[in-house]
Design an enzyme around this catalytic site. Structure first.
Site, PDB file in Angstrom:
ATOM      1  N   ARG A 151     -74.872 -52.450 -29.150  1.00 14.51           N
ATOM      2  CA  ARG A 151     -75.063 -53.911 -29.174  1.00 14.51           C
ATOM      3  C   ARG A 151     -74.766 -54.519 -27.813  1.00 14.51           C
ATOM      4  O   ARG A 151     -75.496 -55.398 -27.340  1.00 14.51           O
ATOM      5  CB  ARG A 151     -74.180 -54.559 -30.248  1.00 14.51           C
ATOM      6  CG  ARG A 151     -74.624 -54.262 -31.665  1.00 14.51           C
ATOM      7  CD  ARG A 151     -73.905 -55.146 -32.684  1.00 14.51           C
ATOM      8  NE  ARG A 151     -72.461 -55.162 -32.549  1.00 14.51           N
ATOM      9  CZ  ARG A 151     -71.616 -54.346 -33.183  1.00 14.51           C
ATOM     10  NH1 ARG A 151     -72.090 -53.419 -33.998  1.00 14.51           N
ATOM     11  NH2 ARG A 151     -70.306 -54.466 -33.009  1.00 14.51           N
ATOM     12  N   ARG A 209     -75.279 -50.943 -35.593  1.00  9.84           N
ATOM     13  CA  ARG A 209     -73.908 -50.844 -36.099  1.00  9.84           C
ATOM     14  C   ARG A 209     -72.917 -50.400 -35.024  1.00  9.84           C
ATOM     15  O   ARG A 209     -71.719 -50.413 -35.240  1.00  9.84           O
ATOM     16  CB  ARG A 209     -73.864 -49.877 -37.279  1.00  9.84           C
ATOM     17  CG  ARG A 209     -74.702 -50.381 -38.456  1.00  9.84           C
ATOM     18  CD  ARG A 209     -74.570 -49.522 -39.664  1.00  9.84           C
ATOM     19  NE  ARG A 209     -73.194 -49.621 -40.167  1.00  9.84           N
ATOM     20  CZ  ARG A 209     -72.623 -48.718 -40.932  1.00  9.84           C
ATOM     21  NH1 ARG A 209     -73.284 -47.642 -41.282  1.00  9.84           N
ATOM     22  NH2 ARG A 209     -71.390 -48.880 -41.354  1.00  9.84           N
ATOM     23  N   CYS A 210     -73.426 -50.013 -33.858  1.00 11.88           N
ATOM     24  CA  CYS A 210     -72.581 -49.499 -32.774  1.00 11.88           C
ATOM     25  C   CYS A 210     -72.314 -50.606 -31.750  1.00 11.88           C
ATOM     26  O   CYS A 210     -73.252 -51.202 -31.206  1.00 11.88           O
ATOM     27  CB  CYS A 210     -73.286 -48.322 -32.100  1.00 11.88           C
ATOM     28  SG  CYS A 210     -72.515 -47.773 -30.575  1.00 11.88           S
ATOM     29  N   SER A 211     -71.048 -50.864 -31.469  1.00 15.70           N
ATOM     30  CA  SER A 211     -70.713 -51.933 -30.520  1.00 15.70           C
ATOM     31  C   SER A 211     -71.215 -51.619 -29.114  1.00 15.70           C
ATOM     32  O   SER A 211     -71.677 -52.525 -28.408  1.00 15.70           O
ATOM     33  CB  SER A 211     -69.204 -52.175 -30.501  1.00 15.70           C
ATOM     34  OG  SER A 211     -68.516 -51.029 -30.039  1.00 15.70           O
ATOM     35  N   ASN A 268     -78.634 -48.558 -32.061  1.00 12.24           N
ATOM     36  CA  ASN A 268     -78.021 -48.520 -33.381  1.00 12.24           C
ATOM     37  C   ASN A 268     -77.266 -49.838 -33.538  1.00 12.24           C
ATOM     38  O   ASN A 268     -76.222 -50.027 -32.915  1.00 12.24           O
ATOM     39  CB  ASN A 268     -77.065 -47.334 -33.507  1.00 12.24           C
ATOM     40  CG  ASN A 268     -76.348 -47.302 -34.843  1.00 12.24           C
ATOM     41  OD1 ASN A 268     -76.432 -48.228 -35.638  1.00 12.24           O
ATOM     42  ND2 ASN A 268     -75.631 -46.230 -35.094  1.00 12.24           N
TER      43      ASN A 268
END
Length: 115
Positions: free
Chosen positions: A16, A11-13, A9
């Site tokens: 990432r 948008r998820c740190s 995802n």
């Protein structure tokens, strides 16, 4: 070397960070943006077997949809898996899969268990 799949995802740190960690290792990656390309019921079942956890353990229990669907007391594995297929936001992230091994990369160091 087996190709490594990450359910990602952007948008998820945490997701990432896991992707960056894998890229820095120079591994052959298959990136699945699971919110768009949702795993099927069979893929989820297989991944749960690789993770050796229940469907409930793969769920993000703090998501509003979890509460809305009243899943707290649900024990039927098939119902929980169907809920994740219908609402992929419920799937914990990131999941990293290599061959017959899989981990939830929380903490990030869990990834090392598949090598």
């Amino acid at each position: 070397m087996d190709k490594i799949t990450i359910w990602h995802n952007p948008r998820c740190s945490k997701s990432r960070n896991a992707l960056t960690y894998l890229q820095e290792k120079g591994v052959d990656l298959n990136i699945i943006k699971y919110l768009v390309d949702t795993p099927s019921k069979d893929e989820l079942k297989k991944t749960l077997e690789l993770l050796n956890i229940s469907a409930k353990e793969l769920m993000r229990t703090k998501e509003e949809i979890y509460k809305t669907l009243n899943l707290k007391d649900e024990t039927d594995e098939n119902r929980l898996i169907e809920a994740m297929v219908e609402n992929p936001k419920l799937i914990e992230r990131p999941v990293v899969i290599k061959g017959n091994k899989a981990v939830i990369a929380r903490p990030l160091e869990n990834i090392d268990k598949i090598f």
